[in-house]
Structures are given as structure tokens and as C-alpha cells.
Design a protein around this motif. Structure first.
Motif, PDB file in Angstrom:
ATOM      1  N   PHE A  92       0.733  -1.001   0.394  1.00  0.00           N
ATOM      2  CA  PHE A  92      -0.185  -0.026   0.312  1.00  0.00           C
ATOM      3  C   PHE A  92       0.517   1.120  -0.191  1.00  0.00           C
ATOM      4  O   PHE A  92       1.927   0.912   1.080  1.00  0.00           O
ATOM      5  CB  PHE A  92      -1.185  -0.248   1.279  1.00  0.00           C
ATOM      6  CG  PHE A  92      -2.140  -0.871   1.468  1.00  0.00           C
ATOM      7  CD1 PHE A  92      -2.697  -1.298   0.562  1.00  0.00           C
ATOM      8  CD2 PHE A  92      -1.649  -2.202   2.561  1.00  0.00           C
ATOM      9  CE1 PHE A  92      -3.650  -2.911   0.760  1.00  0.00           C
ATOM     10  CE2 PHE A  92      -2.149  -2.957   2.388  1.00  0.00           C
ATOM     11  CZ  PHE A  92      -3.533  -3.790   1.815  1.00  0.00           C
ATOM     12  N   LYS A 111       1.425  -5.521   1.903  1.00  0.00           N
ATOM     13  CA  LYS A 111       0.006  -5.962   2.390  1.00  0.00           C
ATOM     14  C   LYS A 111       0.373  -6.745   3.193  1.00  0.00           C
ATOM     15  O   LYS A 111      -1.125  -7.453   3.245  1.00  0.00           O
ATOM     16  CB  LYS A 111      -0.518  -6.387   0.668  1.00  0.00           C
ATOM     17  CG  LYS A 111      -0.298  -5.047  -0.488  1.00  0.00           C
ATOM     18  CD  LYS A 111      -1.287  -5.542  -1.446  1.00  0.00           C
ATOM     19  CE  LYS A 111      -1.453  -4.020  -2.712  1.00  0.00           C
ATOM     20  NZ  LYS A 111      -2.635  -4.414  -3.045  1.00  0.00           N
ATOM     21  N   ALA A 143      -6.379  -1.134   2.598  1.00  0.00           N
ATOM     22  CA  ALA A 143      -6.090  -2.567   3.471  1.00  0.00           C
ATOM     23  C   ALA A 143      -7.571  -3.226   4.007  1.00  0.00           C
ATOM     24  O   ALA A 143      -7.890  -4.155   4.564  1.00  0.00           O
ATOM     25  CB  ALA A 143      -5.231  -2.624   3.999  1.00  0.00           C
TER      26      ALA A 143
END
Ligand code: 5GP
Length: 190
Positions: A92, A111, A143
Motif C-alpha cells: 500500500f 500488504k 487494506a
């Protein structure tokens, strides 16, 4: 938190009109005993919440987050500013404007380390205009995890950070809130 406010008054140096230098106990040399008390205070303030992970940003947040994490018994994840060759490609990413450096940079979290079931407490050293915290909130949202709260050691209450976080209905706990720093004199709010 009286212990912290006393230390800021004793050792903090005001730079210009809006930057506080606390290198002697927070940002360069670290007072581990004080950090333990900071960790305990965060535990008290977020005690009723379920937390599975603490998220911070390198580098100054890491020490505070690690000591705090001992009281919650959860892992710490820190957002990386420099994507080295060993950074997971699957990460991310969020852009953050640095208040102290005056420029933007990307932060990344693999991630693997923030999952949809995570309930995440954000911890950082300072709150100014909430750029760093917003980047971390963005990563938690990417997420599909939950932001449980934001814990800050020193909030500069004359900047916009609190409004930005509270407008998103996120619990914000700052251990020392500075109301003003005019002419080098630090005045606390709480
Ligand atoms: P924000 O992202 O809330 O605008 O600013 C917070 C971030 O910038 C923190 O992670 C902190 O590293 C840095 N920062 C902001 N204001 C100050 C300050 O007055 N003193 C120090 N030492 N760092 C600050």
C-alpha cells in the motif's frame, strides 16, 4: 501528562514560530524511562478498544510505538519512506507532505502486514496538520482494516491536525497539547 509537559518546558526549543525541537529526549536522544510512561498513558487512554496492531511512520515514531506496543501486546508496523530493493513489491502506498522538510514523499506498507481483520492504533511523535496521520489512515483504509484511534505525544493545537482527524470520527489522544509558542514561550492547553 504532567511529566511530559514538564520535560517539554525544561528541554524544548522553539524554532521560528511553529516548530518545536525536542532532540534531547524524543527525536535524537531517547529517554527510555519517559517513553515507558508515555506507553502506559496510551494504554490507559485506549484501554477499552480492541487493538491488533500499531502503525507508525519511520523514523521518530518507531521507538514510541515499540514501547507502547509492549503494553498492548501487539506487533508494530512502520510505514517506510525509502523503498529499498528488499521492500515487497505488493504494498500500500500514500503520499505525505512533510511539515518539517516542506516536501512530499511516498510511504509504503507491505500488504502482508495490514490485513482486513486488523484494528489499528496509529502512534506518532507530533501532530501538526495531520499529513502523516492522514497517509497512515489512507493505508489502513486501502487494506480494508479499521482505524481504532490516533495517539500523539505532542500536538501543536494551533495547527489543523485535530480537526482533520476528529472530522473523520476517529478518537485522537495527545499527551501534551501546545496552545501557543509565541516568542519562544510554550503554553499548554491541557
Ligand atoms: P503533520 O503530518 O501532522 O503535519 O506533522 C507531523 C509530522 O511532522 C511528525 O511525524 C513529525 O515528525 C513532524 N513534525 C511536525 N511538527 C513538528 C515539530 O514542531 N517538531 C518536530 N520535531 N517534528 C514535527
Amino acid at each position: 501528562m504532567e511529566l511530559l509537559k514538564n520535560r517539554i518546558t525544561k528541554d524544548g526549543k522553539v524554532i521560528g514560530s511553529d516548530v518545536l525541537k525536542v532532540d534531547s529526549f524524543l527525536n535524537h536522544q531517547i529517554d527510555v524511562k519517559l517513553f515507558k510512561e508515555i506507553g502506559k498513558e496510551f494504554k490507559k487512554r485506549f484501554d477499552k478498544k480492541e487493538i491488533t496492531k500499531i502503525l507508525t511512520i519511520e523514523s521518530s515514531g518507531i521507538g514510541i510505538a515499540c514501547i507502547t506496543a509492549q503494553y498492548f501486546d501487539v506487533p508494530v508496523v512502520f510505514a517506510k519512506k525509502h523503498a529499498g530493493t528488499n521492500m515487497d513489491k505488493d504494498s500500500f502506498q500514500s503520499e505525505v507532505f512533510s511539515f518539517t522538510k516542506g516536501k512530499s514523499y511516498n510511504v509504503r506498507v507491505s500488504k502482508k502486514y495490514i490485513l482486513p481483520e486488523d484494528k489499528v492504533l496509529i502512534i506518532d511523535d507530533f501532530l501538526a496538520n495531520a499529513n502523516a496521520a492522514s497517509g497512515l489512515i489512507d493505508i489502513i483504509n486501502q487494506a480494508d482494516a479499521k482505524v481504532v484511534g490516533v495517539g500523539i505525544v505532542i500536538e501543536k493545537g494551533f495547527q489543523q491536525g485535530r480537526k482533520i482527524i476528529e472530522d473523520q470520527n476517529i478518537q485522537l489522544e495527545s499527551l501534551a497539547i501546545i496552545e501557543s509558542m509565541r516568542d519562544g514561550k510554550i503554553v499548554f492547553k491541557n
